[in-house]
Design a protein around this motif. Sequence first.
Motif, PDB file in Angstrom:
ATOM      1  N   MET A 320      37.762  40.674  41.514  1.00  0.00           N
ATOM      2  CA  MET A 320      37.138  39.451  41.368  1.00  0.00           C
ATOM      3  C   MET A 320      35.840  39.776  40.726  1.00  0.00           C
ATOM      4  O   MET A 320      34.943  40.814  41.482  1.00  0.00           O
ATOM      5  N   VAL A 321      35.369  39.169  39.799  1.00  0.00           N
ATOM      6  CA  VAL A 321      34.021  39.693  39.145  1.00  0.00           C
ATOM      7  C   VAL A 321      33.209  38.464  38.505  1.00  0.00           C
ATOM      8  O   VAL A 321      34.035  37.540  38.128  1.00  0.00           O
ATOM      9  N   ASP A 322      31.801  38.322  38.669  1.00  0.00           N
ATOM     10  CA  ASP A 322      31.332  37.524  38.002  1.00  0.00           C
ATOM     11  C   ASP A 322      30.801  38.097  36.614  1.00  0.00           C
ATOM     12  O   ASP A 322      30.194  39.255  36.799  1.00  0.00           O
ATOM     13  N   VAL A 323      30.744  37.280  35.627  1.00  0.00           N
ATOM     14  CA  VAL A 323      30.633  37.726  34.170  1.00  0.00           C
ATOM     15  C   VAL A 323      29.546  37.106  33.447  1.00  0.00           C
ATOM     16  O   VAL A 323      29.671  35.875  33.448  1.00  0.00           O
ATOM     17  N   ASP A 324      28.607  37.896  32.851  1.00  0.00           N
ATOM     18  CA  ASP A 324      27.805  37.071  31.967  1.00  0.00           C
ATOM     19  C   ASP A 324      28.305  37.469  30.422  1.00  0.00           C
ATOM     20  O   ASP A 324      28.896  38.450  30.042  1.00  0.00           O
ATOM     21  N   LEU A 325      28.616  36.337  29.622  1.00  0.00           N
ATOM     22  CA  LEU A 325      29.584  36.349  28.572  1.00  0.00           C
ATOM     23  C   LEU A 325      28.824  36.468  27.141  1.00  0.00           C
ATOM     24  O   LEU A 325      27.868  35.935  26.874  1.00  0.00           O
TER      25      LEU A 325
END
Length: 567
Positions: A320-325
């Motif tokens: 699981m990762v939170d990503v700045d797009l």
Amino acid sequence: MKHQIAISEQKLDEIFAHHLREVVLIDKSFPAYQSLAEGDKKALQCLVRAAKIMNDVSQEQDHPLNIELRQELEKAASQSSHAFKALRLFNSFNGASGHNGIDQDPIEIFKDVKLLPGKNFYPQDLSIPKFHSILKQMIKAGKVSEVKQILSARTMVRWDKEGYLKAIDYTEYFAPQFSKIANELELAAHYSTNSLFKEFLGWQAQALLQNNEDMDMLADRHWALMQDTPLEFTISRENYEDEITGTVFEDDELKELFAQNGIEPCAKDMLGARVGIVNTEGTKLLLAFREQMKQLASLMPQADKYHQSITDGKDLKQTMVDVDLAALCGDFAQCRGSITTAENLPNDDKLSVKTGGGRRNVYHRQVRQSYDHEKDKKLLQALVAPHLHQYYSHEADHIFVIGHENGHSLGPDSYYKDALGVYRHIIEENKADVVSIAMMPEYTKSGIIDEVMLKKIYTTWVIMRSLSKAKPIESHRVGDLIHFNYLLKHGAINVNSERKIDIDFAKLPKVVNKLLEETIDIQLSRSPQKAKEWIDTYTKWEDLHIYIANTLQSLGVKNYIEIKASF
């Protein structure tokens, strides 16, 4: 222009002035980009170029005229303000037509250019009865392997010289584009500083060049293993857009022929590409929820009756990762009344999952951060009981979405879900929502959230997700209507004398658990008929719904979305 624009310039001005939501992606000044190693900066720029090429692929999958129409608009935009504005809407839809989340009929940018049920996956003149008839003829003529390819998720289907249908694998149909994307991925692998990411990109490049599902499997497996990489790149394969393949499950003769011949139909994959930088702080919260997933799997209704890949082996197969797009292209950029806030892939139908591979959840920071605080205040004042205002929270909605994406990894697998045909997505999205809410008390027990946050999650889910701005069409939003009607019928929510929504916090958990049990029963039934009957029961649209929708629309609805990318 060869094709005539169907929407007036005045209407386009109104859309952009009053109904447009901007999602602003990161640029080169973004601190996380500035902090990357030089090699990763170069790799990211290669990946953005690859994503833009994939956008052309997706446009061609969506409609046979999309690229021609886009090029017409691009050519005319420098000389015509009308064409310039039409191009802006085209880029929002990422195509010539799309639903806007409010109107029942799709918005068509050009006269006589309409959304097709089979998009460009199937011939434009192929009707559903004709489709079923040809499949039966082909199976009876011994063309079983050809039918399997036609009903594969990864083929474009065209007429052959004999009047039958033929399938062309994506790697062949899109060979020029896939070759260019593969080149960019190999170059990105060269520059990348992370060994796992390098390895994944190598496998993904090869998967684009070979007509071999095993290569997709290997790429997916490597992608799902990456937890601590600085960059994120995804080629997404989702099958929401194909409205033809799923109809085969409604034909009893075809279902019997499939069973006799080992044919497993799967809707066509619309392709997308995502590029970003992993946000380590945001990812920490996701990993706290991740640790509970095996326990949650054991708590699912009738868990002993179906396989859950999440429980295979000692180690949890879920990153699981939170990503700045930096880029959202292809399927991700088809902003037709909504935009993806997070994604859990690969789906159950993919070979990597069927053979024991893991999954990966990716969360879109810039999408979830593009909300309107002033509109939230107006919404609460207009429709929500005053004592609930304190519990409305965007942080709570993010936690709900985490539970939703984790919920896709729980419950019956594709053997059950795919059999529901055209209803499979509505039931599955409804299930993921309900899993999220039903399991939230378990996160409270484990100390990940407290009782106040639990109330915030319940409240925000009901208010933000279950109140419909219009009679819904898209699968997620149909699920929202089901939740609202189910909670209302069973007393978990009510409308007070001032026509404000109130919540019975004592009843809600029990009602949601009952809703989850019914949802799992529908999936285990493998019956499109039962799914339809159940959906019809809980998607009534009556005076209360119209009042809520009209109120929400009067507050101002930004139901067109523009992705603003700088890379």
